[in-house]
Design a protein around this motif. Structure first.
Motif, short mmCIF file in Angstrom:
data_model
loop_
_atom_site.label_atom_id
_atom_site.label_comp_id
_atom_site.label_asym_id
_atom_site.label_seq_id
_atom_site.Cartn_x
_atom_site.Cartn_y
_atom_site.Cartn_z
N GLY A 80 0.83 -1.19 0.00
CA GLY A 80 0.00 0.00 0.00
C GLY A 80 0.87 1.24 0.00
N PRO A 81 0.24 2.41 -0.09
CA PRO A 81 0.98 3.65 -0.24
C PRO A 81 1.75 4.07 1.02
N VAL A 82 3.01 4.49 0.80
CA VAL A 82 3.87 4.94 1.88
C VAL A 82 4.61 6.20 1.43
N VAL A 83 4.50 7.25 2.22
CA VAL A 83 5.22 8.50 1.97
C VAL A 83 6.49 8.49 2.80
N HIS A 84 7.60 8.89 2.20
CA HIS A 84 8.85 9.05 2.97
C HIS A 84 9.07 10.55 3.14
N PRO B 35 -7.42 4.56 -6.44
CA PRO B 35 -8.17 5.31 -5.43
C PRO B 35 -8.67 4.39 -4.33
N GLY B 36 -8.48 4.81 -3.09
CA GLY B 36 -8.98 4.05 -1.95
C GLY B 36 -8.09 2.93 -1.47
N HIS B 37 -7.04 2.60 -2.23
CA HIS B 37 -6.15 1.51 -1.81
C HIS B 37 -5.18 2.02 -0.76
N VAL B 38 -5.23 1.41 0.44
CA VAL B 38 -4.35 1.78 1.54
C VAL B 38 -3.71 0.51 2.10
N CYS B 39 -2.75 0.67 2.98
CA CYS B 39 -2.08 -0.46 3.63
C CYS B 39 -3.02 -1.08 4.66
N ALA B 40 -3.01 -2.39 4.73
CA ALA B 40 -3.72 -3.09 5.81
C ALA B 40 -2.91 -2.92 7.10
N LEU B 41 -3.55 -2.98 8.23
CA LEU B 41 -2.86 -2.81 9.50
C LEU B 41 -2.02 -4.02 9.90
N GLU B 42 -2.43 -5.22 9.52
CA GLU B 42 -1.71 -6.43 9.92
C GLU B 42 -0.25 -6.44 9.46
N PRO B 43 0.05 -6.10 8.21
CA PRO B 43 1.46 -6.07 7.79
C PRO B 43 2.28 -5.01 8.51
N ILE B 44 1.65 -3.89 8.87
CA ILE B 44 2.37 -2.86 9.61
C ILE B 44 2.67 -3.37 11.02
N ALA B 45 1.71 -4.04 11.63
CA ALA B 45 1.95 -4.63 12.95
C ALA B 45 3.09 -5.64 12.87
N ALA B 46 3.12 -6.45 11.81
CA ALA B 46 4.20 -7.43 11.64
C ALA B 46 5.54 -6.74 11.46
N LEU B 47 5.56 -5.62 10.75
CA LEU B 47 6.79 -4.84 10.57
C LEU B 47 7.30 -4.33 11.92
N VAL B 48 6.40 -3.82 12.74
CA VAL B 48 6.78 -3.32 14.07
C VAL B 48 7.31 -4.48 14.92
N GLU B 49 6.63 -5.60 14.89
CA GLU B 49 7.08 -6.78 15.66
C GLU B 49 8.47 -7.22 15.20
N SER B 50 8.71 -7.20 13.91
CA SER B 50 10.02 -7.56 13.37
C SER B 50 11.10 -6.60 13.87
N ALA B 51 10.79 -5.32 13.90
CA ALA B 51 11.75 -4.33 14.41
C ALA B 51 12.02 -4.56 15.89
N ARG B 52 10.98 -4.90 16.63
CA ARG B 52 11.16 -5.18 18.06
C ARG B 52 12.12 -6.36 18.24
N ARG B 53 11.91 -7.43 17.47
CA ARG B 53 12.79 -8.60 17.59
C ARG B 53 14.22 -8.25 17.18
N SER B 54 14.38 -7.47 16.11
CA SER B 54 15.72 -7.10 15.62
C SER B 54 16.48 -6.25 16.62
N SER B 55 15.75 -5.38 17.32
CA SER B 55 16.41 -4.48 18.26
C SER B 55 16.47 -5.05 19.67
N GLY B 56 15.83 -6.22 19.88
CA GLY B 56 15.82 -6.82 21.21
C GLY B 56 14.89 -6.11 22.16
N GLN B 57 14.01 -5.28 21.63
CA GLN B 57 13.08 -4.51 22.45
C GLN B 57 11.91 -5.39 22.88
N PRO B 58 11.56 -5.36 24.16
CA PRO B 58 10.40 -6.13 24.60
C PRO B 58 9.10 -5.56 24.04
#
Length: 156
Positions: free
Chosen positions: A71-75, A132-155
């Motif tokens: 889905g769409p992501v602005v940097h 039009p109307g196509h956005v990111c689902a929340l589940e993949p973003i949650a998985a991305l955050v969880e992956s970052a937590r594991r990579s950084s050792g953050q609880p």
């Protein structure tokens, strides 16, 4: 002014005066749009994204975000953040679980570039919207955050 695309027309609907959004995309190319009506935004700081994808290489980060988030992501390079457009959702519920990836809803704004801005500097589309109307689902973003937590050792 060139005719706006269906995606631009959709994005412009988030602006209180859509024709002003379309005008803003011609110069300077970035428009500040309100969140909470057409879409919300999840703000992902660069270090979190880099931890999740395992690199700081801009091309690899962009490719990976396109594959993972679909889905769409602005940097926003000057502020070192990525903004994933997501469905309008209960901000408090999301933010309680994912504090490091704050959801912006009603009362918040996001800088949205014209569709032709693709980087590498300023505010640009890391992953442009497909339709039009196509956005990111929340589940993949949650998985991305969880992956970052594991990579950084953050609880959690």
């Amino acid at each position: 002014m060139a005719s706006e695309s269906p995606v631009e027309a959709w994005l412009a609907q988030a602006h209180p005066t859509p024709h002003m959004a379309a005008r803003g995309w011609t110069r300077p190319g970035v428009v500040r749009l309100p969140c909470g009506w057409l879409f919300n935004v999840v703000r992902l700081r660069e270090p979190l994204v880099h931890d999740a994808v395992g690199t700081t290489n801009p091309t690899t980060v962009t490719t990976t975000l396109a594959e993972l988030l679909d889905g769409p992501v602005v940097h926003n390079r000057p502020f070192s953040t990525y903004h994933a457009l997501v469905p309008v959702h209960f901000v408090i519920r999301w933010t309680e679980q994912y504090r490091e990836a704050r959801m912006l809803g009603e009362g918040s704004y996001v800088e949205v570039p014209s569709l032709d801005l693709r980087g590498p500097d300023g505010v640009y589309w890391a992953v442009p919207p497909r339709s039009p109307g196509h956005v990111c689902a929340l589940e993949p973003i949650a998985a991305l955050v969880e992956s970052a937590r594991r990579s950084s050792g953050q609880p959690r």
